[in-house]
Design an enzyme around this catalytic site. Structure first.
Site, mmCIF file in Angstrom:
data_model
loop_
_atom_site.group_PDB
_atom_site.id
_atom_site.type_symbol
_atom_site.label_atom_id
_atom_site.label_comp_id
_atom_site.label_asym_id
_atom_site.label_seq_id
_atom_site.Cartn_x
_atom_site.Cartn_y
_atom_site.Cartn_z
ATOM 1 N N GLY A 1 -2.517 -4.529 -1.061
ATOM 2 C CA GLY A 1 -3.959 -4.537 -0.825
ATOM 3 C C GLY A 1 -4.828 -5.170 -1.896
ATOM 4 C CB SER A 2 -4.300 -5.838 -5.486
ATOM 5 O OG SER A 2 -4.205 -4.495 -5.897
ATOM 6 C CE LYS B 1 -5.330 -8.133 -10.381
ATOM 7 N NZ LYS B 1 -4.667 -7.689 -9.120
ATOM 8 C CB SER C 1 -6.131 -4.105 -8.795
ATOM 9 O OG SER C 1 -5.090 -5.053 -8.531
#
Ligand SMILES: *[C@@H]1O[C@H](CO)[C@@H](O)[C@H](O)[C@H]1NC(C)=O
Ligand SMILES: *[C@@H]1O[C@H](CO)[C@@H](O)[C@H](O)[C@H]1NC(C)=O
Ligand SMILES: *[C@@H]1O[C@H](CO)[C@@H](O)[C@H](O)[C@H]1NC(C)=O
Ligand SMILES: *[C@@H]1O[C@H](CO)[C@@H](O)[C@H](O)[C@H]1NC(C)=O
Ligand SMILES: *[C@@H]1O[C@H](CO)[C@@H](O)[C@H](O)[C@H]1NC(C)=O
Ligand SMILES: *[C@@H]1O[C@H](CO)[C@@H](O)[C@H](O)[C@H]1NC(C)=O
Ligand SMILES: *[C@@H]1O[C@H](CO)[C@@H](O)[C@H](O)[C@H]1NC(C)=O
Ligand SMILES: *[C@@H]1O[C@H](CO)[C@@H](O)[C@H](O)[C@H]1NC(C)=O
Ligand SMILES: *[C@@H]1O[C@H](CO)[C@@H](O)[C@H](O)[C@H]1NC(C)=O
Ligand SMILES: CC(=O)N[C@H]1CO[C@H](CO)[C@@H](O)[C@@H]1O
Length: 544
Positions: free
Chosen positions: A211-212, A107, A188
């Site tokens: 939650g990403s 990421k 994300s």
């Protein structure tokens, strides 16, 4: 479609034994859309292809979908050299282990001390340099993984705007999911999830505050592990909150994710939260936890009040979820229903999380910026980043506003503000005795299971782990619904969804076993097919 398929098809499912033997159909060249780490490692060991071949094939695949899906922002110019060195090491009889020579993507908030940029999707940090690799990267390199490139993401890990879209960044463009035209990839860790799903690397790394990792894994038909805060070092990763942030793998199978977690986890002098890892930092064997009978005799809770209401959009997921409970029962688990979270009503209205995260973000971001050895725009504070963003045209301000930062700056909290420790205590209660930890204890549970769309929040506020596994996809007659901004298709036919297992701190080894036992009985990932996918395979790039 799948919700129904899952019910009828489970009865006839053939279970594969988990051995390292090659299946009889093995040609030496697995298809990259679904190739597992073990298949690729076997192909390398047997000299059916090299790591250079893998880098060639994966980069071609990345470029095939670049114009349509914007998944990857940069390819590592050193990847071929590293692959070639690892090929030589292997030829000389020196293997670093199961990840030797396998390419992974990061990421774009996980820094590397090489030619690649680490921007969080913003031009503010383009050209910045870090003093050393992120520790998770250093550990992966040591285990023989090849860092292939950087995956696009929701800019600033979705901690900037109230009017942006999942997977959008000024530096990387708009990531789309591959299962429906214009699919919202969620975020994300958007690019990381789409890249894993389309076989653009063996696996990817994502990060999660709340939650990403779990949500984009759920929405893109892949497995995501959100580890306990502190199991994986956050050093040289652009932060949101030291109390909630964690780095984890996103992969096509539970076992692949376990291999990556094994290599990236562990203590680190640069992140003292890792000193809380039990057993003096000695990790359990996450790969060995992948056994078919892992659910046998386990008590799995269903917190109905947390799962929430049946609506037109949740109905297909909840139907598949009910079928999944039967699969868990058939696998030997006892389902304990209505293991509700007693303080749930307080949780949904609580301001504790934003107080903690807002306090941390200002301080943690400034600390990351101060670590840079080159900081091209001289930005040292959140206020600087905000001023840059508001005046930089590609950041699309004011249409994509800076509401989150405006709020954080107006709250002006520090760890010595009067409300700070109260918020911290409240979060520990809401996620703890009033939340998941309370349910685990009251009902004597080994884990709770929920649809993944709801699973992240209660675990996030206490830093507890979650794993999401594919569960199904929306049926063909689904009404297409857009995201709030109106520029992505959020709910649509064939859009995947997942199921999550969650438990207390440091329970990854159990959760991995439960997820594996479920995954092997359902193999949902193989039944849901992307509508956009790259076609380059190992046989297209030549072989040794
Ligand atoms: C990806 O596509 C864009 C156009 O959308 C192009 O400008 C860029 O060069 C491509 N990237 C690579 C690495 O080819
Ligand atoms: C990093 O950004 C710089 C500045 O734009 C650029 O010159 C360089 O090519 C980028 N690195 C990679 C690997 O794309
Ligand atoms: C969303 O799906 C509709 C068809 O249902 C399509 O016309 C539209 O282009 C899609 N949106 C995007 C952003 O591609
Ligand atoms: C961990 O490090 C931070 C910053 O370096 C420091 O403020 C904190 O007190 C340390 N915590 C512990 C438990 O050592
Ligand atoms: C814990 O680990 C450290 C470093 O690995 C080692 O020096 C120390 O002796 C260990 N302590 C115990 C109690 O095993
Ligand atoms: C748990 O929550 C569900 C959904 O809100 C509710 O219907 C049920 O009565 C609750 N059960 C218990 C034991 O609290
Ligand atoms: C950043 O600061 C340095 C040293 O003060 C200065 O030379 C440089 O021009 C500044 N760069 C920008 C983009 O403001
Ligand atoms: C949010 O973005 C949409 C799409 O660009 C735009 O139409 C709308 O005006 C924006 N809303 C605000 C409050 O800026
Ligand atoms: C923030 O709080 C500090 C004291 O904690 C104060 O000095 C400063 O002026 C405040 N800033 C704003 C913008 O309110
Ligand atoms: C490596 C790569 O493909 N980068 C592209 C990502 O998407 C942006 C926006 O579409 C392009 O400008 C990059 O070239």
């Amino acid at each position: 479609m799948l919700a129904i398929l899952l019910k009828t098809w489970v009865a006839s499912v053939v279970l594969f034994s988990s051995t390292n033997a090659l299946p009889s159909s093995y040609t030496g060249l697995p298809s990259l859309l679904d190739a597992t780490a073990e298949e690729l490692a076997l192909g390398l060991e047997n000299n059916h292809f090299s790591s250079v071949d893998l880098v060639n094939a994966y980069t071609k695949r990345i470029l095939e979908v670049n114009d349509t899906l914007h998944v990857v922002t940069e390819i590592n110019p050193d990847a071929w050299k590293i692959a070639s060195e690892l090929d030589e090491e292997r030829a000389a009889g020196n293997s670093r282990g199961p990840l030797h020579g396998l390419p992974v993507l990061l990421k774009n908030n996980i820094a590397t001390d090489d030619l690649m940029n680490n921007t969080d999707g913003s031009y503010a940090l383009l050209g910045a340099k870090v003093p050393r690799d992120a520790t998770v990267v250093a550990k992966l390199r040591k285990a023989g993984a090849i860092i292939l490139g950087k995956a696009n993401l929701s800019q600033w890990t979705n901690f900037r705007s109230s009017n942006s879209s999942n997977g959008w960044s000024s530096h990387g463009g708009q990531v789309y999911g591959a299962y429906y035209p214009g699919q919202d990839p969620w975020g994300s860790s958007s690019g990381s999830s789409v890249a894993s799903s389309l076989g653009l690397a063996v696996a990817t790394l994502g990060t999660e505050t709340d939650g990403s990792i779990i949500l984009p894994s759920h929405q893109n038909n892949v497995v995501g592990i959100k580890p306990t805060v502190g199991l994986t070092s956050r050093a040289q990763v652009i932060p949101v909150s030291e109390h909630l942030d964690t780095i984890g793998p996103i992969a096509r199978t539970v076992k692949d994710a376990a291999y990556i977690l094994q290599a990236m986890a562990g203590t680190d002098q640069y992140d003292n939260y890792t000193s809380a890892i039990p057993n003096n930092g000695t990790l359990p064997d996450y790969v060995a936890a992948c056994t078919l009978d892992a659910l046998k005799g386990k008590r799995i809770g269903v917190p109905r009040n947390y799962i929430g209401a049946r609506t037109e959009t949740t109905a297909p997921i909840l139907d598949a979820f009910e079928s999944a409970l039967q699969i868990l029962t058939d696998a030997g688990a006892t389902i304990v229903d209505n293991t509700n979270y007693t303080a749930y009503d307080q949780f949904i209205t609580s301001g504790a999380e934003i107080a903690i995260v807002g306090t941390d973000f200002k301080a943690n971001l400034a600390s990351y910026l101060s670590s840079l050895t080159v900081n091209p725009n001289n930005l040292t504070t959140l206020a600087d980043i905000r001023a840059f963003t508001q005046s930089f045209p590609l950041d699309e301000y004011p249409d994509r506003d800076t509401a989150t930062w405006d709020l954080v700056l107006s709250l002006n909290l520090t760890t010595s503000s009067p409300g700070y420790w109260a918020a911290h205590e409240e979060a520990q209660f809401l996620g703890g005795p009033g939340g998941i930890l309370g349910a685990l204890e009251s009902y004597n549970l080994d884990a709770v299971v929920t649809p993944s769309y709801i699973s992240a929040g209660i675990s996030a506020i206490i830093g507890a782990p979650v794993i999401s596994v594919p569960l199904g996809a929306y049926p063909e007659d689904t009404t297409v619904r857009t995201n709030p901004r109106g520029d992505l298709n959020l709910t649509a036919p064939n859009v995947p969804f997942g199921i999550s297992f969650s438990a207390g701190l440091w329970s990854e080894v159990d959760l991995i076993g439960f997820a594996y036992a479920f995954e092997q009985r359902t193999k949902v990932r193989e039944m849901v097919k992307p509508v956009v996918k790259p076609s380059t395979e190992l046989w297209d790039v030549g072989r040794k």
